[in-house]
Motif scaffolding. Structure first.
Motif, PDB file in Angstrom:
ATOM      1  N   ASP A  62       0.845  -1.190   0.000  1.00  0.00           N
ATOM      2  CA  ASP A  62       0.000   0.000   0.000  1.00  0.00           C
ATOM      3  C   ASP A  62       0.884   1.246   0.000  1.00  0.00           C
ATOM      4  O   ASP A  62       1.317   1.725   1.046  1.00  0.00           O
ATOM      5  N   VAL A  63       1.177   1.755  -1.193  1.00  0.00           N
ATOM      6  CA  VAL A  63       2.064   2.904  -1.352  1.00  0.00           C
ATOM      7  C   VAL A  63       1.492   3.840  -2.403  1.00  0.00           C
ATOM      8  O   VAL A  63       1.013   3.394  -3.447  1.00  0.00           O
ATOM      9  N   ASP A  64       1.532   5.139  -2.115  1.00  0.00           N
ATOM     10  CA  ASP A  64       1.137   6.138  -3.096  1.00  0.00           C
ATOM     11  C   ASP A  64       2.399   6.610  -3.809  1.00  0.00           C
ATOM     12  O   ASP A  64       3.226   7.314  -3.228  1.00  0.00           O
ATOM     13  N   VAL A  65       2.562   6.199  -5.046  1.00  0.00           N
ATOM     14  CA  VAL A  65       3.770   6.525  -5.808  1.00  0.00           C
ATOM     15  C   VAL A  65       3.978   8.027  -5.900  1.00  0.00           C
ATOM     16  O   VAL A  65       5.113   8.514  -5.859  1.00  0.00           O
ATOM     17  N   ASP A  66       2.895   8.799  -6.004  1.00  0.00           N
ATOM     18  CA  ASP A  66       3.002  10.256  -6.127  1.00  0.00           C
ATOM     19  C   ASP A  66       3.684  10.895  -4.914  1.00  0.00           C
ATOM     20  O   ASP A  66       4.257  11.983  -5.025  1.00  0.00           O
ATOM     21  N   ASP A  67       3.607  10.236  -3.762  1.00  0.00           N
ATOM     22  CA  ASP A  67       4.146  10.817  -2.533  1.00  0.00           C
ATOM     23  C   ASP A  67       5.519  10.270  -2.157  1.00  0.00           C
ATOM     24  O   ASP A  67       6.044  10.604  -1.097  1.00  0.00           O
ATOM     25  N   LEU A  68       6.114   9.445  -2.995  1.00  0.00           N
ATOM     26  CA  LEU A  68       7.443   8.921  -2.711  1.00  0.00           C
ATOM     27  C   LEU A  68       8.513   9.917  -3.164  1.00  0.00           C
ATOM     28  O   LEU A  68       8.382  10.540  -4.220  1.00  0.00           O
ATOM     29  N   PRO A  69       9.590  10.081  -2.387  1.00  0.00           N
ATOM     30  CA  PRO A  69      10.706  10.913  -2.841  1.00  0.00           C
ATOM     31  C   PRO A  69      11.232  10.416  -4.181  1.00  0.00           C
ATOM     32  O   PRO A  69      11.183   9.218  -4.472  1.00  0.00           O
ATOM     33  N   THR A  70      11.738  11.318  -4.984  1.00  0.00           N
ATOM     34  CA  THR A  70      12.183  10.961  -6.321  1.00  0.00           C
ATOM     35  C   THR A  70      13.285   9.907  -6.306  1.00  0.00           C
ATOM     36  O   THR A  70      13.340   9.051  -7.188  1.00  0.00           O
ATOM     37  N   PHE A  71      14.168   9.949  -5.285  1.00  0.00           N
ATOM     38  CA  PHE A  71      15.233   8.942  -5.247  1.00  0.00           C
ATOM     39  C   PHE A  71      14.693   7.563  -4.901  1.00  0.00           C
ATOM     40  O   PHE A  71      15.241   6.544  -5.326  1.00  0.00           O
ATOM     41  N   ASP A  72      13.599   7.493  -4.136  1.00  0.00           N
ATOM     42  CA  ASP A  72      12.946   6.201  -3.878  1.00  0.00           C
ATOM     43  C   ASP A  72      12.354   5.644  -5.165  1.00  0.00           C
ATOM     44  O   ASP A  72      12.403   4.430  -5.418  1.00  0.00           O
ATOM     45  N   LEU A  73      11.782   6.531  -5.980  1.00  0.00           N
ATOM     46  CA  LEU A  73      11.212   6.098  -7.255  1.00  0.00           C
ATOM     47  C   LEU A  73      12.299   5.534  -8.164  1.00  0.00           C
ATOM     48  O   LEU A  73      12.109   4.499  -8.807  1.00  0.00           O
ATOM     49  N   GLU A  74      13.458   6.213  -8.234  1.00  0.00           N
ATOM     50  CA  GLU A  74      14.556   5.724  -9.063  1.00  0.00           C
ATOM     51  C   GLU A  74      15.029   4.358  -8.576  1.00  0.00           C
ATOM     52  O   GLU A  74      15.287   3.454  -9.371  1.00  0.00           O
ATOM     53  N   HIS A  75      15.150   4.227  -7.251  1.00  0.00           N
ATOM     54  CA  HIS A  75      15.606   2.961  -6.660  1.00  0.00           C
ATOM     55  C   HIS A  75      14.619   1.837  -6.980  1.00  0.00           C
ATOM     56  O   HIS A  75      15.022   0.739  -7.405  1.00  0.00           O
ATOM     57  N   LEU A  76      13.325   2.099  -6.787  1.00  0.00           N
ATOM     58  CA  LEU A  76      12.306   1.085  -7.053  1.00  0.00           C
ATOM     59  C   LEU A  76      12.291   0.700  -8.529  1.00  0.00           C
ATOM     60  O   LEU A  76      12.171  -0.480  -8.874  1.00  0.00           O
ATOM     61  N   PHE A  77      12.419   1.702  -9.393  1.00  0.00           N
ATOM     62  CA  PHE A  77      12.393   1.421 -10.821  1.00  0.00           C
ATOM     63  C   PHE A  77      13.559   0.518 -11.217  1.00  0.00           C
ATOM     64  O   PHE A  77      13.386  -0.436 -11.989  1.00  0.00           O
ATOM     65  N   MET A  78      14.748   0.807 -10.710  1.00  0.00           N
ATOM     66  CA  MET A  78      15.906   0.001 -11.099  1.00  0.00           C
ATOM     67  C   MET A  78      15.826  -1.414 -10.529  1.00  0.00           C
ATOM     68  O   MET A  78      16.236  -2.369 -11.178  1.00  0.00           O
ATOM     69  N   GLN A  79      15.280  -1.545  -9.309  1.00  0.00           N
ATOM     70  CA  GLN A  79      15.059  -2.879  -8.769  1.00  0.00           C
ATOM     71  C   GLN A  79      14.063  -3.643  -9.646  1.00  0.00           C
ATOM     72  O   GLN A  79      14.253  -4.818  -9.962  1.00  0.00           O
TER      73      GLN A  79
END
Length: 246
Positions: A62-79
């Motif tokens: 249960d995560v709102d992608v819009d509210d994640l820090p940009t570096f978390d988004l980059e990390h998640l995307f690369m994983q």
């Protein structure tokens, strides 16, 4: 007769900002089609929209992608990319060395060098000086929040260095202001009030806030580059989602 469903593996990783464990599945053929379309368009906004859509599809927690820090988004995307397409990404880099040709004229080497990088070798770079609490005086301070997709949507351009844009970014990223008596949350103040507060600070205080942005966690990898044509060597930094998009 209904066709059988295909089971997909579930993976886990932790958010850099909070340490919270996130569960996700690899992206499927339908998401890969989105990536290919966005890569062909070569449009930054479309790229961000596709990354957001794919993350929303694949994250099980249960995560709102819009509210994640940009570096978390980059990390998640690369994983996600590593688990879906493969851990190894093929990168290309043009040599920037200046060489002299047979006529004695100087020019850029320009040789295209290809090399492989294991995405899972890329670790977050966290600056020890980084803090979200900005002390203005013994009695007054600001607590910042990280830029997110939602905040970026309310900001002109995070890469813009115009003074008004810098102030816009700062006001969008204020969580609350505090003094000896209470905390003043940004959500309870107008944009004009926040802007007036920032404009009343000294230059040294503004530099403290800018340090918050420049020392934020980064998803990057420093590599030893050597040109196979002119043998020039340098350190290069691989950073940004675009390098791992396909």
């Amino acid at each position: 007769m209904a066709l059988p469903k295909i089971d997909v593996p579930i993976y886990e990783t932790k958010l850099i900002s909070s340490g919270k464990t996130i569960k996700y599945r690899p992206f499927l053929v339908k998401e890969q089609k989105l990536f290919l379309m966005a890569a062909q368009a070569q449009d930054e906004k479309e790229t961000i929209d596709v990354v957001k859509q794919v993350l929303n599809n694949c994250i099980i927690s249960d995560v709102d992608v819009d509210d994640l820090p940009t570096f978390d988004l980059e990390h998640l995307f690369m994983q996600l990319r590593a688990r879906s397409v493969g851990e190894i990404v093929n990168l290309k880099y043009n040599c920037n060395n200046t060489v002299t040709d047979e006529k004695g004229e100087t020019k850029s080497c320009g040789a295209l060098v290809k090399f492989d990088l294991n995405i899972l070798d890329i670790k977050p770079i966290i600056d020890e000086k980084h803090t979200s609490k900005i002390k203005i005086s013994d009695k007054l301070g600001i607590v910042m929040k990280y830029p997110t997709l939602r905040l970026i949507g309310n900001t002109k351009n995070l890469l813009d260095e115009e003074f008004e844009t810098i102030l816009d970014i700062i006001t969008n990223c204020i969580d609350y202001i505090y003094d000896e008596e209470q905390m003043y949350y940004a959500k309870d103040s107008t944009k004009e009030e926040l802007m007036e507060f920032i404009e009343s600070m000294e230059q040294t205080d503004l530099e403290k806030i800018q340090l918050f942005f420049t020392t934020m966690p980064k998803i990057a990898k420093e590599l030893d580059f050597k040109c196979n044509k002119c043998e020039y060597e340098e350190k290069i930094t691989v950073q940004g989602i675009q390098n791992f998009f396909v």
